[in-house]
Write an enzyme that holds these catalytic residues in place. Structure first.
Site, PDB file in Angstrom:
ATOM      1  N   ASP A 101       0.842  -1.200   0.000  1.00 25.18           N
ATOM      2  CA  ASP A 101       0.000   0.000   0.000  1.00 25.18           C
ATOM      3  C   ASP A 101       0.884   1.259   0.000  1.00 25.18           C
ATOM      4  O   ASP A 101       1.760   1.378  -0.864  1.00 25.18           O
ATOM      5  CB  ASP A 101      -0.961  -0.071   1.202  1.00 25.18           C
ATOM      6  CG  ASP A 101      -2.007   1.014   1.214  1.00 25.18           C
ATOM      7  OD1 ASP A 101      -3.004   0.896   0.467  1.00 25.18           O
ATOM      8  OD2 ASP A 101      -1.842   1.992   1.966  1.00 25.18           O
ATOM      9  N   TYR A 149     -11.760   8.468  -2.915  1.00 23.39           N
ATOM     10  CA  TYR A 149     -11.266   8.596  -1.537  1.00 23.39           C
ATOM     11  C   TYR A 149     -10.052   9.514  -1.405  1.00 23.39           C
ATOM     12  O   TYR A 149      -9.954  10.293  -0.447  1.00 23.39           O
ATOM     13  CB  TYR A 149     -11.002   7.211  -0.933  1.00 23.39           C
ATOM     14  CG  TYR A 149      -9.716   6.534  -1.350  1.00 23.39           C
ATOM     15  CD1 TYR A 149      -8.653   6.389  -0.465  1.00 23.39           C
ATOM     16  CD2 TYR A 149      -9.554   6.021  -2.646  1.00 23.39           C
ATOM     17  CE1 TYR A 149      -7.483   5.758  -0.845  1.00 23.39           C
ATOM     18  CE2 TYR A 149      -8.398   5.390  -3.025  1.00 23.39           C
ATOM     19  CZ  TYR A 149      -7.361   5.262  -2.131  1.00 23.39           C
ATOM     20  OH  TYR A 149      -6.186   4.651  -2.521  1.00 23.39           O
ATOM     21  N   TYR A 230      -1.422  11.388   1.726  1.00 24.11           N
ATOM     22  CA  TYR A 230      -2.317  11.656   0.585  1.00 24.11           C
ATOM     23  C   TYR A 230      -2.301  13.141   0.226  1.00 24.11           C
ATOM     24  O   TYR A 230      -2.399  13.504  -0.948  1.00 24.11           O
ATOM     25  CB  TYR A 230      -3.744  11.227   0.926  1.00 24.11           C
ATOM     26  CG  TYR A 230      -3.902   9.744   1.145  1.00 24.11           C
ATOM     27  CD1 TYR A 230      -4.144   8.889   0.075  1.00 24.11           C
ATOM     28  CD2 TYR A 230      -3.806   9.187   2.425  1.00 24.11           C
ATOM     29  CE1 TYR A 230      -4.300   7.514   0.278  1.00 24.11           C
ATOM     30  CE2 TYR A 230      -3.957   7.833   2.630  1.00 24.11           C
ATOM     31  CZ  TYR A 230      -4.199   7.000   1.554  1.00 24.11           C
ATOM     32  OH  TYR A 230      -4.337   5.644   1.749  1.00 24.11           O
ATOM     33  N   HIS A 295      -7.280  -6.565  -0.446  1.00 24.29           N
ATOM     34  CA  HIS A 295      -6.186  -5.603  -0.374  1.00 24.29           C
ATOM     35  C   HIS A 295      -5.123  -5.963   0.673  1.00 24.29           C
ATOM     36  O   HIS A 295      -3.929  -5.803   0.425  1.00 24.29           O
ATOM     37  CB  HIS A 295      -6.761  -4.219  -0.068  1.00 24.29           C
ATOM     38  CG  HIS A 295      -5.737  -3.139   0.018  1.00 24.29           C
ATOM     39  ND1 HIS A 295      -4.974  -2.743  -1.063  1.00 24.29           N
ATOM     40  CD2 HIS A 295      -5.332  -2.363   1.060  1.00 24.29           C
ATOM     41  CE1 HIS A 295      -4.152  -1.762  -0.696  1.00 24.29           C
ATOM     42  NE2 HIS A 295      -4.348  -1.524   0.595  1.00 24.29           N
TER      43      HIS A 295
END
Length: 316
Positions: A101, A149, A230, A295
Protein backbone atom coordinates in the site's frame (compact mmCIF):
# COMPACT_ATOMS: atom_id res chain seq x y z
CA UNK A 1 4.51 -11.18 19.72
CA UNK A 2 7.03 -12.53 22.22
CA UNK A 3 10.63 -11.98 21.20
CA UNK A 4 9.95 -8.94 19.01
CA UNK A 5 12.27 -6.16 20.14
CA UNK A 6 10.99 -2.57 20.14
CA UNK A 7 13.21 0.50 20.14
CA UNK A 8 13.26 4.17 19.21
CA UNK A 9 15.73 5.42 16.60
CA UNK A 10 16.63 9.01 15.72
CA UNK A 11 16.31 9.37 11.93
CA UNK A 12 16.30 12.44 9.74
CA UNK A 13 15.29 14.79 12.57
CA UNK A 14 12.46 12.65 13.99
CA UNK A 15 12.14 9.75 16.44
CA UNK A 16 11.04 6.49 14.81
CA UNK A 17 9.63 3.39 16.47
CA UNK A 18 11.03 0.13 15.09
CA UNK A 19 10.03 -3.47 15.74
CA UNK A 20 12.63 -6.12 14.93
CA UNK A 21 13.47 -9.76 15.43
CA UNK A 22 16.14 -12.18 14.22
CA UNK A 23 19.70 -12.13 12.93
CA UNK A 24 21.03 -12.27 9.38
CA UNK A 25 20.38 -10.34 6.15
CA UNK A 26 17.95 -7.47 6.79
CA UNK A 27 14.39 -7.48 5.48
CA UNK A 28 12.85 -4.01 5.79
CA UNK A 29 9.03 -4.01 5.93
CA UNK A 30 7.00 -0.88 5.09
CA UNK A 31 3.31 -0.74 6.05
CA UNK A 32 0.50 1.19 4.42
CA UNK A 33 -2.71 2.99 5.43
CA UNK A 34 -4.32 2.67 7.96
CA UNK A 35 -1.77 0.34 9.47
CA UNK A 36 1.34 0.04 11.63
CA UNK A 37 4.45 -2.11 11.97
CA UNK A 38 1.99 -4.67 13.39
CA UNK A 39 0.62 -5.55 9.94
CA UNK A 40 3.85 -7.51 9.40
CA UNK A 41 3.57 -9.62 12.58
CA UNK A 42 3.19 -12.91 10.65
CA UNK A 43 6.13 -12.12 8.35
CA UNK A 44 8.34 -11.02 11.25
CA UNK A 45 7.76 -14.23 13.20
CA UNK A 46 8.15 -16.52 10.19
CA UNK A 47 11.14 -14.98 8.41
CA UNK A 48 13.11 -14.19 11.57
CA UNK A 49 13.01 -17.93 12.33
CA UNK A 50 14.56 -18.66 8.92
CA UNK A 51 17.76 -16.67 9.31
CA UNK A 52 16.72 -13.08 8.56
CA UNK A 53 16.79 -9.88 10.59
CA UNK A 54 13.26 -8.52 10.18
CA UNK A 55 12.81 -4.77 10.71
CA UNK A 56 9.40 -3.06 10.63
CA UNK A 57 9.12 0.64 11.49
CA UNK A 58 6.04 2.69 12.17
CA UNK A 59 6.42 5.17 9.31
CA UNK A 60 6.53 8.92 9.91
CA UNK A 61 3.18 10.06 11.33
CA UNK A 62 2.06 6.58 12.40
CA UNK A 63 1.93 4.72 15.70
CA UNK A 64 4.78 5.52 18.07
CA UNK A 65 6.86 7.35 15.46
CA UNK A 66 6.94 11.13 15.59
CA UNK A 67 4.30 12.99 13.56
CA UNK A 68 5.37 16.45 12.34
CA UNK A 69 2.42 18.83 11.99
CA UNK A 70 3.14 20.24 8.53
CA UNK A 71 1.77 18.48 5.43
CA UNK A 72 4.98 19.37 3.61
CA UNK A 73 6.89 17.19 6.11
CA UNK A 74 5.30 14.09 4.52
CA UNK A 75 6.89 14.31 1.09
CA UNK A 76 8.55 11.27 -0.48
CA UNK A 77 11.89 12.99 0.11
CA UNK A 78 11.30 13.16 3.85
CA UNK A 79 10.09 9.58 4.16
CA UNK A 80 12.81 8.08 1.98
CA UNK A 81 15.24 10.17 4.02
CA UNK A 82 13.88 8.54 7.19
CA UNK A 83 14.42 5.09 5.69
CA UNK A 84 17.97 5.76 4.51
CA UNK A 85 18.83 6.95 8.02
CA UNK A 86 17.18 3.82 9.46
CA UNK A 87 19.15 1.52 7.13
CA UNK A 88 22.36 3.38 8.04
CA UNK A 89 21.55 2.85 11.72
CA UNK A 90 21.30 -0.91 11.10
CA UNK A 91 24.90 -0.94 9.90
CA UNK A 92 24.16 -2.49 6.50
CA UNK A 93 24.66 -1.30 2.94
CA UNK A 94 21.62 -3.04 1.46
CA UNK A 95 18.29 -4.48 2.56
CA UNK A 96 15.64 -6.72 1.11
CA UNK A 97 12.53 -4.55 0.85
CA UNK A 98 8.96 -5.77 1.38
CA UNK A 99 6.20 -3.18 1.22
CA UNK A 100 2.42 -2.81 0.93
CA UNK A 101 0.00 0.00 0.00
CA UNK A 102 1.55 3.39 0.94
CA UNK A 103 4.62 1.48 2.04
CA UNK A 104 4.84 0.20 -1.55
CA UNK A 105 4.59 3.73 -2.95
CA UNK A 106 7.41 4.80 -0.64
CA UNK A 107 9.28 1.61 -1.56
CA UNK A 108 9.17 2.56 -5.24
CA UNK A 109 10.54 6.02 -4.39
CA UNK A 110 13.32 4.39 -2.34
CA UNK A 111 14.21 2.17 -5.32
CA UNK A 112 14.03 5.13 -7.69
CA UNK A 113 16.20 7.46 -5.57
CA UNK A 114 18.61 4.98 -3.95
CA UNK A 115 18.62 1.67 -5.86
CA UNK A 116 22.07 0.92 -4.41
CA UNK A 117 20.48 0.35 -0.98
CA UNK A 118 17.90 -2.26 -2.08
CA UNK A 119 18.98 -5.83 -2.86
CA UNK A 120 15.52 -6.85 -4.09
CA UNK A 121 11.95 -5.62 -3.65
CA UNK A 122 8.86 -7.74 -2.96
CA UNK A 123 6.03 -5.32 -3.66
CA UNK A 124 2.47 -5.96 -2.53
CA UNK A 125 -0.66 -4.32 -3.98
CA UNK A 126 0.59 -1.07 -5.55
CA UNK A 127 2.65 -1.19 -8.76
CA UNK A 128 5.09 1.50 -9.80
CA UNK A 129 3.25 4.64 -10.90
CA UNK A 130 5.31 6.60 -13.42
CA UNK A 131 5.12 10.38 -13.24
CA UNK A 132 2.49 11.80 -15.59
CA UNK A 133 2.29 15.30 -17.13
CA UNK A 134 -0.72 16.24 -14.95
CA UNK A 135 -0.75 16.60 -11.15
CA UNK A 136 -2.10 13.37 -9.63
CA UNK A 137 -4.98 14.75 -7.51
CA UNK A 138 -6.28 16.77 -10.45
CA UNK A 139 -6.08 13.66 -12.64
CA UNK A 140 -7.88 11.51 -10.03
CA UNK A 141 -10.64 14.11 -9.68
CA UNK A 142 -11.07 14.14 -13.44
CA UNK A 143 -11.14 10.34 -13.78
CA UNK A 144 -12.99 9.28 -10.63
CA UNK A 145 -14.86 12.36 -9.35
CA UNK A 146 -14.83 14.36 -6.12
CA UNK A 147 -15.98 11.37 -4.05
CA UNK A 148 -12.87 9.32 -4.90
CA UNK A 149 -11.27 8.60 -1.54
CA UNK A 150 -7.94 10.33 -2.27
CA UNK A 151 -9.79 13.48 -3.33
CA UNK A 152 -11.89 13.32 -0.15
CA UNK A 153 -8.74 13.00 1.97
CA UNK A 154 -7.28 16.29 0.70
CA UNK A 155 -8.99 18.80 3.01
CA UNK A 156 -7.20 18.89 6.39
CA UNK A 157 -9.43 17.95 9.31
CA UNK A 158 -12.47 16.91 7.28
CA UNK A 159 -11.97 13.13 7.22
CA UNK A 160 -10.53 13.21 10.73
CA UNK A 161 -13.89 14.68 11.90
CA UNK A 162 -15.81 11.93 10.10
CA UNK A 163 -13.62 9.25 11.69
CA UNK A 164 -14.31 10.81 15.10
CA UNK A 165 -18.05 10.79 14.33
CA UNK A 166 -18.18 7.05 13.61
CA UNK A 167 -15.39 5.94 15.95
CA UNK A 168 -11.87 4.70 15.21
CA UNK A 169 -12.73 1.04 15.77
CA UNK A 170 -15.71 1.09 13.38
CA UNK A 171 -13.77 2.91 10.67
CA UNK A 172 -10.82 0.52 10.90
CA UNK A 173 -13.19 -2.46 10.81
CA UNK A 174 -14.91 -1.07 7.74
CA UNK A 175 -11.66 -0.44 5.85
CA UNK A 176 -10.02 -3.75 6.77
CA UNK A 177 -13.10 -5.86 6.03
CA UNK A 178 -13.91 -4.15 2.70
CA UNK A 179 -13.69 -6.34 -0.40
CA UNK A 180 -15.46 -4.03 -2.81
CA UNK A 181 -13.49 -3.89 -6.08
CA UNK A 182 -12.93 -0.75 -8.12
CA UNK A 183 -11.96 2.83 -7.29
CA UNK A 184 -13.05 3.43 -3.65
CA UNK A 185 -15.56 6.25 -3.26
CA UNK A 186 -16.64 8.04 -0.10
CA UNK A 187 -20.12 9.63 -0.23
CA UNK A 188 -20.29 13.05 1.41
CA UNK A 189 -23.16 12.10 3.70
CA UNK A 190 -21.48 8.95 5.06
CA UNK A 191 -17.85 8.60 3.99
CA UNK A 192 -17.34 5.09 5.34
CA UNK A 193 -20.89 3.81 4.73
CA UNK A 194 -21.23 2.86 8.38
CA UNK A 195 -24.77 2.14 9.59
CA UNK A 196 -25.14 2.29 13.38
CA UNK A 197 -27.64 -0.59 13.47
CA UNK A 198 -25.57 -2.87 11.19
CA UNK A 199 -22.62 -4.60 12.89
CA UNK A 200 -19.37 -4.87 10.91
CA UNK A 201 -17.93 -8.38 10.92
CA UNK A 202 -14.18 -8.75 11.07
CA UNK A 203 -12.55 -11.11 8.55
CA UNK A 204 -11.27 -14.43 9.94
CA UNK A 205 -7.64 -13.32 9.55
CA UNK A 206 -8.02 -10.17 11.71
CA UNK A 207 -8.89 -10.71 15.36
CA UNK A 208 -10.49 -8.47 17.97
CA UNK A 209 -7.04 -8.34 19.59
CA UNK A 210 -5.54 -7.08 16.31
CA UNK A 211 -8.30 -4.46 16.01
CA UNK A 212 -7.75 -3.37 19.62
CA UNK A 213 -4.02 -2.80 18.96
CA UNK A 214 -4.73 -0.66 15.88
CA UNK A 215 -7.56 1.24 17.59
CA UNK A 216 -5.50 2.11 20.65
CA UNK A 217 -2.59 3.43 18.56
CA UNK A 218 -4.79 5.53 16.27
CA UNK A 219 -6.79 6.83 19.24
CA UNK A 220 -3.54 7.91 20.92
CA UNK A 221 -2.06 9.70 17.94
CA UNK A 222 -4.89 10.36 15.49
CA UNK A 223 -5.04 9.94 11.72
CA UNK A 224 -3.65 13.28 10.54
CA UNK A 225 -0.06 12.08 10.04
CA UNK A 226 -1.27 9.09 8.03
CA UNK A 227 -3.64 11.23 5.92
CA UNK A 228 -0.90 13.76 5.21
CA UNK A 229 0.72 11.22 2.86
CA UNK A 230 -2.32 11.66 0.59
CA UNK A 231 -2.20 15.43 1.02
CA UNK A 232 1.42 15.43 -0.19
CA UNK A 233 0.60 13.59 -3.45
CA UNK A 234 0.87 16.73 -5.56
CA UNK A 235 3.96 17.90 -3.67
CA UNK A 236 5.63 14.57 -4.52
CA UNK A 237 4.75 15.15 -8.17
CA UNK A 238 6.48 18.55 -8.06
CA UNK A 239 9.57 17.22 -6.27
CA UNK A 240 10.08 14.23 -8.56
CA UNK A 241 10.21 16.17 -11.84
CA UNK A 242 13.95 15.35 -12.25
CA UNK A 243 13.09 11.60 -12.26
CA UNK A 244 10.40 11.88 -14.92
CA UNK A 245 10.76 8.96 -17.35
CA UNK A 246 13.37 7.20 -15.19
CA UNK A 247 13.22 3.41 -14.94
CA UNK A 248 13.39 1.59 -11.59
CA UNK A 249 16.59 -0.47 -11.66
CA UNK A 250 15.94 -2.91 -8.81
CA UNK A 251 14.95 -6.60 -8.97
CA UNK A 252 11.21 -6.82 -8.19
CA UNK A 253 8.53 -9.41 -7.52
CA UNK A 254 5.00 -7.95 -7.54
CA UNK A 255 2.10 -9.66 -5.76
CA UNK A 256 -1.53 -8.53 -5.72
CA UNK A 257 -4.98 -9.96 -4.97
CA UNK A 258 -7.48 -10.05 -7.80
CA UNK A 259 -10.08 -8.39 -5.52
CA UNK A 260 -7.72 -5.60 -4.41
CA UNK A 261 -9.31 -2.17 -4.85
CA UNK A 262 -5.99 -0.86 -6.23
CA UNK A 263 -5.68 -3.63 -8.84
CA UNK A 264 -9.34 -3.28 -9.84
CA UNK A 265 -9.19 0.52 -10.19
CA UNK A 266 -9.68 1.32 -13.91
CA UNK A 267 -6.37 1.28 -15.79
CA UNK A 268 -4.31 -0.44 -13.08
CA UNK A 269 -4.84 -4.07 -14.14
CA UNK A 270 -4.14 -3.12 -17.75
CA UNK A 271 -0.88 -1.40 -16.75
CA UNK A 272 0.28 -4.42 -14.71
CA UNK A 273 -0.61 -6.98 -17.38
CA UNK A 274 0.64 -5.04 -20.39
CA UNK A 275 4.31 -4.49 -21.14
CA UNK A 276 4.16 -0.99 -19.65
CA UNK A 277 4.93 -2.08 -16.06
CA UNK A 278 7.90 -4.14 -17.26
CA UNK A 279 9.00 -1.19 -19.42
CA UNK A 280 9.16 1.07 -16.37
CA UNK A 281 10.67 -1.66 -14.15
CA UNK A 282 12.94 -3.69 -16.46
CA UNK A 283 14.10 -5.97 -13.62
CA UNK A 284 10.52 -7.01 -12.83
CA UNK A 285 11.00 -10.76 -12.48
CA UNK A 286 7.52 -11.95 -11.61
CA UNK A 287 3.91 -10.81 -11.26
CA UNK A 288 1.69 -12.94 -9.02
CA UNK A 289 -2.08 -12.35 -9.01
CA UNK A 290 -3.67 -14.28 -6.13
CA UNK A 291 -7.26 -15.36 -6.70
CA UNK A 292 -10.00 -14.45 -4.24
CA UNK A 293 -7.73 -12.16 -2.21
CA UNK A 294 -8.40 -8.56 -1.21
CA UNK A 295 -6.19 -5.60 -0.37
CA UNK A 296 -4.62 -6.64 2.96
CA UNK A 297 -2.86 -9.55 1.32
CA UNK A 298 0.01 -10.04 3.79
CA UNK A 299 -2.51 -10.68 6.57
CA UNK A 300 -5.24 -12.49 4.62
CA UNK A 301 -2.79 -14.97 3.08
CA UNK A 302 0.12 -14.68 5.51
CA UNK A 303 1.62 -18.15 4.95
CA UNK A 304 1.56 -17.83 1.17
CA UNK A 305 3.07 -14.35 1.27
CA UNK A 306 5.80 -15.60 3.62
CA UNK A 307 6.63 -18.32 1.09
CA UNK A 308 6.60 -15.87 -1.83
CA UNK A 309 8.99 -13.53 0.01
CA UNK A 310 11.37 -16.34 0.99
CA UNK A 311 11.34 -17.96 -2.45
CA UNK A 312 12.32 -14.68 -4.04
CA UNK A 313 14.92 -13.25 -1.67
CA UNK A 314 16.83 -16.50 -1.26
CA UNK A 315 17.85 -16.16 -4.94
CA UNK A 316 20.10 -13.21 -4.07
Amino acid sequence: MEGIHHRMVNVNGITMHVAEKGQGPVILFLHGFPELWYTWRHQILSLSSLGYRTVAPDLRGYGDTEAPTSITSYSCMHIVGDLIALVDSLGVDQVFLVAHDWGAIIGWYLCLFRPNRVKAFVCLSVPFMPRKPVKPVESMRLNFGDDYYICRFQEPGKIEAEIARYGTSNVLKKIISSRKPGAPRMPKDNAFNIKPDTPIALPSWFSEEDLSYYTNKFNQNGFTGALNYYRAFDLNWELTAPWSGTQVKVAVKFIVGDLDSVYTTPGMKEYVESGDFKGDVPMLDEVVVMEGVGHFINQERADEINSHILDYIKKF
